[in-house]
Every structure is written in structure tokens, then in C-alpha cells.
Design an enzyme around this catalytic site. Structure first.
Site, PDB file in Angstrom:
ATOM      1  N   ASN A  84      27.454 -35.507  74.761  1.00 59.26           N
ATOM      2  CA  ASN A  84      26.593 -34.320  74.805  1.00 59.26           C
ATOM      3  C   ASN A  84      26.132 -34.118  76.243  1.00 59.26           C
ATOM      4  OD1 ASN A  84      24.223 -32.506  74.446  1.00 59.26           O
ATOM      5  ND2 ASN A  84      24.580 -32.888  72.285  1.00 59.26           N
ATOM      6  N   HIS A 102      30.021 -26.521  56.904  1.00 57.19           N
ATOM      7  CA  HIS A 102      29.162 -25.330  56.776  1.00 57.19           C
ATOM      8  C   HIS A 102      29.977 -24.059  56.552  1.00 57.19           C
ATOM      9  CE1 HIS A 102      25.602 -27.463  58.973  1.00 57.19           C
ATOM     10  NE2 HIS A 102      25.687 -27.802  57.723  1.00 57.19           N
ATOM     11  N   CYS A 160      34.836  -6.981  46.888  1.00 55.90           N
ATOM     12  CA  CYS A 160      35.855  -7.884  46.327  1.00 55.90           C
ATOM     13  C   CYS A 160      37.018  -7.086  45.752  1.00 55.90           C
ATOM     14  CB  CYS A 160      35.208  -8.731  45.240  1.00 55.90           C
ATOM     15  SG  CYS A 160      36.355  -9.758  44.316  1.00 55.90           S
ATOM     16  N   CYS A 193      33.076 -13.739  46.926  1.00 55.54           N
ATOM     17  CA  CYS A 193      32.499 -12.646  46.126  1.00 55.54           C
ATOM     18  C   CYS A 193      31.206 -13.128  45.479  1.00 55.54           C
ATOM     19  CB  CYS A 193      33.484 -12.211  45.048  1.00 55.54           C
ATOM     20  SG  CYS A 193      32.788 -10.962  43.957  1.00 55.54           S
ATOM     21  N   GLY A 217      28.746 -32.744  70.832  1.00 50.13           N
ATOM     22  CA  GLY A 217      28.187 -31.402  70.983  1.00 50.13           C
ATOM     23  C   GLY A 217      27.333 -30.922  69.832  1.00 50.13           C
ATOM     24  N   VAL A 266      31.692 -22.861  62.344  1.00 46.85           N
ATOM     25  CA  VAL A 266      32.362 -21.921  61.440  1.00 46.85           C
ATOM     26  C   VAL A 266      33.398 -21.089  62.201  1.00 46.85           C
ATOM     27  CG1 VAL A 266      30.347 -21.801  59.918  1.00 46.85           C
ATOM     28  CG2 VAL A 266      30.569 -20.150  61.807  1.00 46.85           C
ATOM     29  N   ASP A 267      33.657 -21.441  63.480  1.00 46.15           N
ATOM     30  CA  ASP A 267      34.498 -20.599  64.359  1.00 46.15           C
ATOM     31  C   ASP A 267      36.008 -20.791  64.156  1.00 46.15           C
ATOM     32  OD1 ASP A 267      33.485 -22.760  67.125  1.00 46.15           O
ATOM     33  OD2 ASP A 267      35.156 -23.014  65.703  1.00 46.15           O
ATOM     34  N   CYS A 270      37.047  -7.820  41.687  1.00 43.94           N
ATOM     35  CA  CYS A 270      36.082  -7.263  40.726  1.00 43.94           C
ATOM     36  C   CYS A 270      35.174  -6.204  41.333  1.00 43.94           C
ATOM     37  CB  CYS A 270      35.213  -8.403  40.177  1.00 43.94           C
ATOM     38  SG  CYS A 270      33.935  -8.924  41.331  1.00 43.94           S
ATOM     39  N   GLU A 321      23.152 -33.634  76.957  1.00 40.99           N
ATOM     40  CA  GLU A 321      21.816 -34.261  77.029  1.00 40.99           C
ATOM     41  C   GLU A 321      21.617 -35.192  75.848  1.00 40.99           C
ATOM     42  OE1 GLU A 321      19.602 -30.529  74.747  1.00 40.99           O
ATOM     43  OE2 GLU A 321      19.596 -30.649  76.954  1.00 40.99           O
TER      44      GLU A 321
HETATM   45  C1  BV8 Z   1      19.680 -27.545  52.510  1.00 41.94           C
HETATM   46  C2  BV8 Z   1      26.439 -21.982  58.842  1.00 41.94           C
HETATM   47  C3  BV8 Z   1      18.760 -27.885  50.408  1.00 41.94           C
HETATM   48  C4  BV8 Z   1      25.948 -20.573  58.878  1.00 41.94           C
HETATM   49  C5  BV8 Z   1      24.553 -23.465  59.362  1.00 41.94           C
HETATM   50  C6  BV8 Z   1      15.109 -32.186  56.488  1.00 41.94           C
HETATM   51  C7  BV8 Z   1      14.286 -32.082  57.560  1.00 41.94           C
HETATM   52  C8  BV8 Z   1      14.033 -30.798  58.113  1.00 41.94           C
HETATM   53  C9  BV8 Z   1      14.640 -29.636  57.611  1.00 41.94           C
HETATM   54  C10 BV8 Z   1      15.466 -29.763  56.546  1.00 41.94           C
HETATM   55  C11 BV8 Z   1      15.694 -31.021  55.984  1.00 41.94           C
HETATM   56  N1  BV8 Z   1      16.564 -30.845  54.963  1.00 41.94           N
HETATM   57  C12 BV8 Z   1      16.880 -29.516  54.849  1.00 41.94           C
HETATM   58  C13 BV8 Z   1      16.218 -28.837  55.818  1.00 41.94           C
HETATM   59  C14 BV8 Z   1      16.313 -27.409  56.020  1.00 41.94           C
HETATM   60  C15 BV8 Z   1      17.524 -26.975  56.857  1.00 41.94           C
HETATM   61  C16 BV8 Z   1      17.415 -27.531  58.254  1.00 41.94           C
HETATM   62  O1  BV8 Z   1      18.010 -28.533  58.572  1.00 41.94           O
HETATM   63  N2  BV8 Z   1      16.647 -26.791  59.085  1.00 41.94           N
HETATM   64  C17 BV8 Z   1      16.556 -27.191  60.509  1.00 41.94           C
HETATM   65  C18 BV8 Z   1      16.576 -25.929  61.346  1.00 41.94           C
HETATM   66  C19 BV8 Z   1      15.301 -27.980  60.736  1.00 41.94           C
HETATM   67  N3  BV8 Z   1      18.782 -27.388  56.249  1.00 41.94           N
HETATM   68  C20 BV8 Z   1      19.298 -26.578  55.283  1.00 41.94           C
HETATM   69  O2  BV8 Z   1      18.765 -25.560  54.893  1.00 41.94           O
HETATM   70  C21 BV8 Z   1      20.619 -27.037  54.674  1.00 41.94           C
HETATM   71  N4  BV8 Z   1      20.576 -26.850  53.244  1.00 41.94           N
HETATM   72  O3  BV8 Z   1      18.946 -28.373  52.969  1.00 41.94           O
HETATM   73  O4  BV8 Z   1      19.732 -27.213  51.195  1.00 41.94           O
HETATM   74  C22 BV8 Z   1      19.240 -27.803  49.063  1.00 41.94           C
HETATM   75  C23 BV8 Z   1      19.798 -28.940  48.523  1.00 41.94           C
HETATM   76  C24 BV8 Z   1      20.191 -28.904  47.194  1.00 41.94           C
HETATM   77  C25 BV8 Z   1      20.032 -27.715  46.445  1.00 41.94           C
HETATM   78  C26 BV8 Z   1      19.491 -26.567  47.048  1.00 41.94           C
HETATM   79  C27 BV8 Z   1      19.118 -26.592  48.391  1.00 41.94           C
HETATM   80  C28 BV8 Z   1      21.810 -26.142  55.139  1.00 41.94           C
HETATM   81  C29 BV8 Z   1      21.956 -26.153  56.597  1.00 41.94           C
HETATM   82  C30 BV8 Z   1      23.216 -25.377  57.012  1.00 41.94           C
HETATM   83  C31 BV8 Z   1      22.871 -24.039  57.627  1.00 41.94           C
HETATM   84  N5  BV8 Z   1      24.084 -23.370  58.132  1.00 41.94           N
HETATM   85  N6  BV8 Z   1      25.686 -22.811  59.774  1.00 41.94           N
HETATM   86  C32 BV8 Z   1      26.299 -19.855  60.161  1.00 41.94           C
HETATM   87  O5  BV8 Z   1      26.771 -20.499  61.109  1.00 41.94           O
HETATM   88  O6  BV8 Z   1      26.122 -18.639  60.176  1.00 41.94           O
HETATM   89  S1  BV8 Z   1      23.699 -24.489  60.481  1.00 41.94           S
HETATM   90  C33 BV8 Z   1      24.306 -24.071  62.071  1.00 41.94           C
HETATM   91  O7  BV8 Z   1      23.303 -24.477  62.972  1.00 41.94           O
HETATM   92  C34 BV8 Z   1      25.561 -24.809  62.509  1.00 41.94           C
HETATM   93  O8  BV8 Z   1      26.503 -24.938  61.486  1.00 41.94           O
HETATM   94  C35 BV8 Z   1      24.990 -26.153  62.964  1.00 41.94           C
HETATM   95  O9  BV8 Z   1      24.839 -27.014  61.863  1.00 41.94           O
HETATM   96  C36 BV8 Z   1      23.608 -25.776  63.451  1.00 41.94           C
HETATM   97  C37 BV8 Z   1      23.583 -25.694  64.948  1.00 41.94           C
HETATM   98  O10 BV8 Z   1      23.555 -27.021  65.406  1.00 41.94           O
HETATM   99  P1  BV8 Z   1      24.637 -27.478  66.518  1.00 41.94           P
HETATM  100  O11 BV8 Z   1      26.007 -27.161  66.045  1.00 41.94           O
HETATM  101  O12 BV8 Z   1      24.297 -28.864  66.858  1.00 41.94           O
HETATM  102  O13 BV8 Z   1      24.354 -26.467  67.750  1.00 41.94           O
HETATM  103  P2  BV8 Z   1      23.063 -26.409  68.716  1.00 41.94           P
HETATM  104  O14 BV8 Z   1      23.179 -25.124  69.452  1.00 41.94           O
HETATM  105  O15 BV8 Z   1      21.821 -26.733  67.968  1.00 41.94           O
HETATM  106  O16 BV8 Z   1      23.295 -27.626  69.745  1.00 41.94           O
HETATM  107  C38 BV8 Z   1      24.418 -27.612  70.592  1.00 41.94           C
HETATM  108  C39 BV8 Z   1      24.450 -28.995  71.233  1.00 41.94           C
HETATM  109  O17 BV8 Z   1      25.618 -29.077  72.058  1.00 41.94           O
HETATM  110  C40 BV8 Z   1      23.243 -29.281  72.124  1.00 41.94           C
HETATM  111  O18 BV8 Z   1      22.804 -30.617  71.897  1.00 41.94           O
HETATM  112  C41 BV8 Z   1      23.796 -29.113  73.550  1.00 41.94           C
HETATM  113  O19 BV8 Z   1      23.174 -29.988  74.468  1.00 41.94           O
HETATM  114  C42 BV8 Z   1      25.245 -29.524  73.353  1.00 41.94           C
HETATM  115  N7  BV8 Z   1      26.203 -28.891  74.278  1.00 41.94           N
HETATM  116  C43 BV8 Z   1      26.189 -27.604  74.743  1.00 41.94           C
HETATM  117  N8  BV8 Z   1      27.299 -27.392  75.535  1.00 41.94           N
HETATM  118  C44 BV8 Z   1      28.011 -28.570  75.531  1.00 41.94           C
HETATM  119  C45 BV8 Z   1      27.316 -29.517  74.718  1.00 41.94           C
HETATM  120  N9  BV8 Z   1      27.761 -30.769  74.505  1.00 41.94           N
HETATM  121  C46 BV8 Z   1      28.943 -31.119  75.134  1.00 41.94           C
HETATM  122  N10 BV8 Z   1      29.672 -30.250  75.907  1.00 41.94           N
HETATM  123  C47 BV8 Z   1      29.228 -28.988  76.138  1.00 41.94           C
HETATM  124  N11 BV8 Z   1      29.950 -28.172  76.918  1.00 41.94           N
HETATM  125 ZN    ZN Z   2      34.739 -10.564  42.792  1.00 41.61          ZN
END
Ligand code: BV8
Ligand code: ZN
Length: 246
Positions: free
Chosen positions: A220, A126, A154, A134, A194, A110-111, A157, A222
Site C-alpha cells: 500500500n 462485491h 429486464c 433484475c 491497495g 467492481v471494475d 420480465c 501507506e
Molecule cells: C454488511 C460495491 C450486513 C458497490 C462496496 C463493522 C464495523 C463497521 C461497519 C460495518 C461493520 N460491519 C458492517 C459494516 C457496515 C459496512 C461498512 O463496512 N461500512 C464502512 C464504511 C465502515 N459494511 C457493509 O455494509 C457490508 N454489508 O455489513 O451487511 C448484513 C449482513 C447480513 C444480512 C444483512 C446485512 C457491505 C459492504 C460492501 C459495500 N460495497 N462496493 C460499488 O462499488 O458501487 S464497498 C467499496 O468500498 C469497495 O468494494 C471497497 O470494498 C470499498 C473501498 O475500499 P478500498 O477498495 O480499500 O478503497 P479505498 O479508496 O478505501 O482505499 C484505497 C487504498 O489503496 C488506500 O489504502 C490507498 O492508500 C491505497 N492506494 C491508492 N493508490 C495506490 C494504493 N496502494 C497501492 N498502490 C497504489 N497506486
Molecule cells: Zn426480470
């Protein structure tokens, strides 16, 4: 060391020729691609804020319970991200987009750094921390105020604004989700960069693309749950590896 670098550059050469023979390219990125720009990852050592995990604050429930706390968290992230700039990996993807007519970038970030780097066809699956919505009239607008007024309202409104991002428990925006499925459905070369492959439904995208015949390359630091279905996993920093594809 020389051996490893040679082996890596041979692998990259093979992948580049595979890329050159591909028509529909998709890049799927996560927080790891912005790590070298200084944006904290979610699961990295400084992924926490005041001991809260993202899963605790990025939910409609916590916004209902304490909109002030949630806005303070987004304000903290906006103040952290605003002075940062894109890195060589973001830039390389923007350049690849210029080379390939059918190039789609799907990001969980989201950055806003991909757009800052010049990427055009970006699907912010995301949402964006630089957009507000709003809660009353659903009007969406860009907002780059740093700091932003905690509990902003907003202009249309007077309703309470929320960050225009997808919170846990919320569905993906239907329009972006559709475009994503379309791009993944025809993709013949997928770069997964990543991401820890933990958050769904995005974590299932590489599986879907592979099932549709895409060649999957992961970059990645890892291995991740995506590694088993990737044709190639290159372990290293995105800022060092992705530009090698140019
Ligand atoms: C939903 C916005 C349903 C907000 C974000 C199935 C199984 C299990 C759980 C679920 C499932 N289905 C749904 C779920 C629940 C949930 C979920 O997945 N939970 C997880 C924690 C288990 N999913 C949801 O709730 C989704 N919605 O399912 O709705 C529904 C459907 C219909 C009707 C009603 C409801 C919504 C999920 C979205 C949430 N919002 N972000 C904000 O940012 O404030 S998620 C947010 O976290 C990010 O957007 C991103 O998606 C996630 C973080 O993951 P990464 O980006 O991969 O970052 P992370 O730190 O984890 O990893 C970094 C990686 O980079 C590492 O591997 C590291 O090794 C590597 N790295 C680091 N440095 C480097 C590098 N690689 C290369 N170079 C480097 N230098
Ligand atoms: Zn409004």
C-alpha cells in the site's frame, strides 16, 4: 536512495522464497490496485461524484429513493472505467496464478480489470459493474453498454434492473462468500494489495487468514488498519511492487 532500494530488493527476495515455499496463495485487492489504471479510489481525492460519498449512493435505500440518481452514478463510473486497461500489478497477479496451482484472487473492485488482465480464479466479492440483476425475477446478466440506458429493464420480465454489486447494508453473495472463507481457511501466503481495510466484512479477512496461520504481506502507499497484523508491509505503488514478486 541506493541503500533503500537494496534493502527493498533484499526484503522482496526473502518474500519471494517464502512465496515459493507456499502452496495456497491468496491475493486480496482493493481500489488501490486499479489507481494506476486511472480508476478513482473511494477514499482518494477524486473518490466523490457530485459530492456524494459511495456510502450515500451504494445503498438499497438510495436506489429505492432515487433509482435514476443511482443509475446515473453507475453509468458515470462505467463510462470512466470502460476505456481503461489493467496495469502491471493486475498482470503480475495473473502471471502468479499461472505459476501456482492453488492461487485465489479475492477483489473488492467492481471494475473487471483483473479478468481483463487474464486472471481466472477471481472472486468478485462485491460484484461487478458490468453485471445487472433484475429486481423482480433476480435474473443476472452481463451488460457492457456504455452509456447504459438510465433505468434499464429486464428482458425476461420487464422488471427494473439494478447493478449486480453488493451495496452497504447488504450481505455478501453466499456462494462467493463461502469460496472466500474456504480459500482463506487454507491460505499460507496472503497478499493484501491497495485496500484501506475499512469496509467490512472484507476488512476482517486478513485477520482471519493470519489466525489460520497465513503469512501476510501488505502492499500500500501507506499503513492501514491491516498493517499491525501483516508480517511485512511494503510501502509503494502496487504497479511497481507487485511485479517484483514474479
Ligand atoms: C454488511 C460495491 C450486513 C458497490 C462496496 C463493522 C464495523 C463497521 C461497519 C460495518 C461493520 N460491519 C458492517 C459494516 C457496515 C459496512 C461498512 O463496512 N461500512 C464502512 C464504511 C465502515 N459494511 C457493509 O455494509 C457490508 N454489508 O455489513 O451487511 C448484513 C449482513 C447480513 C444480512 C444483512 C446485512 C457491505 C459492504 C460492501 C459495500 N460495497 N462496493 C460499488 O462499488 O458501487 S464497498 C467499496 O468500498 C469497495 O468494494 C471497497 O470494498 C470499498 C473501498 O475500499 P478500498 O477498495 O480499500 O478503497 P479505498 O479508496 O478505501 O482505499 C484505497 C487504498 O489503496 C488506500 O489504502 C490507498 O492508500 C491505497 N492506494 C491508492 N493508490 C495506490 C494504493 N496502494 C497501492 N498502490 C497504489 N497506486
Ligand atoms: Zn426480470
Amino acid at each position: 536512495m541506493k541503500g533503500i532500494m537494496e534493502e527493498l530488493s533484499q526484503r522482496i527476495e526473502q518474500l519471494k522464497s517464502k512465496l515459493r515455499d507456499s502452496r495456497y496463495i491468496v491475493a486480496l485487492t482493493g481500489a488501490g490496485i486499479s489507481a494506476e489504471s486511472g480508476v478513482p479510489t473511494f477514499r482518494g481525492e477524486n473518490g466523490l461524484w457530485k459530492q456524494y460519498r459511495a456510502e450515500d449512493l451504494a445503498t438499497p435505500e438510495s436506489f429505492t429513493r432515487s433509482p435514476k440518481l443511482v443509475w446515473e452514478w453507475y453509468n458515470w463510473r462505467r463510462q470512466l472505467i470502460a476505456p481503461l486497461t489493467y496495469n502491471a500489478a493486475h498482470r503480475a497477479l495473473a502471471e502468479l496464478e499461472e505459476k501456482f496451482p492453488h492461487f485465489t484472487l479475492i477483489t473488492q473492485n467492481v471494475d473487471g480489470l483483473h479478468k481483463k488482465a487474464g486472471s481466472k480464479n477471481v472472486l468478485e466479492i462485491h460484484g461487478s459493474i458490468w453485471k445487472v440483476r433484475c429486481t423482480a425475477c433476480n435474473h443476472i446478466s452481463e451488460n457492457y453498454e456504455v452509456p447504459i440506458k438510465i433505468l434499464p429493464h429486464c428482458k425476461m420480465c420487464g422488471g427494473l434492473l439494478r447493478p449486480h454489486v453488493v451495496w452497504f447494508g447488504e450481505p455478501l453473495p453466499p456462494d462467493v462468500s463461502e469460496e472466500t472463507q474456504r480459500a482463506l481457511g487454507v491460505c499460507d501466503f496472503l497478499m493484501v494489495i491497495g485496500t484501506s481495510g475499512v469496509v467490512h466484512p472484507v476488512a476482517s479477512f486478513p485477520y482471519y487468514a493470519r489466525a489460520k496461520g497465513a503469512f501476510v504481506v501488505e502492499v500500500n502507499l501507506e499503513r492501514t488498519p491491516i498493517s499491525p497484523i501483516a508480517h511485512e508491509t511494503i510501502l509503494g505503488k502496487a504497479g511497481e511492487i507487485v511485479p517484483l514478486f514474479l
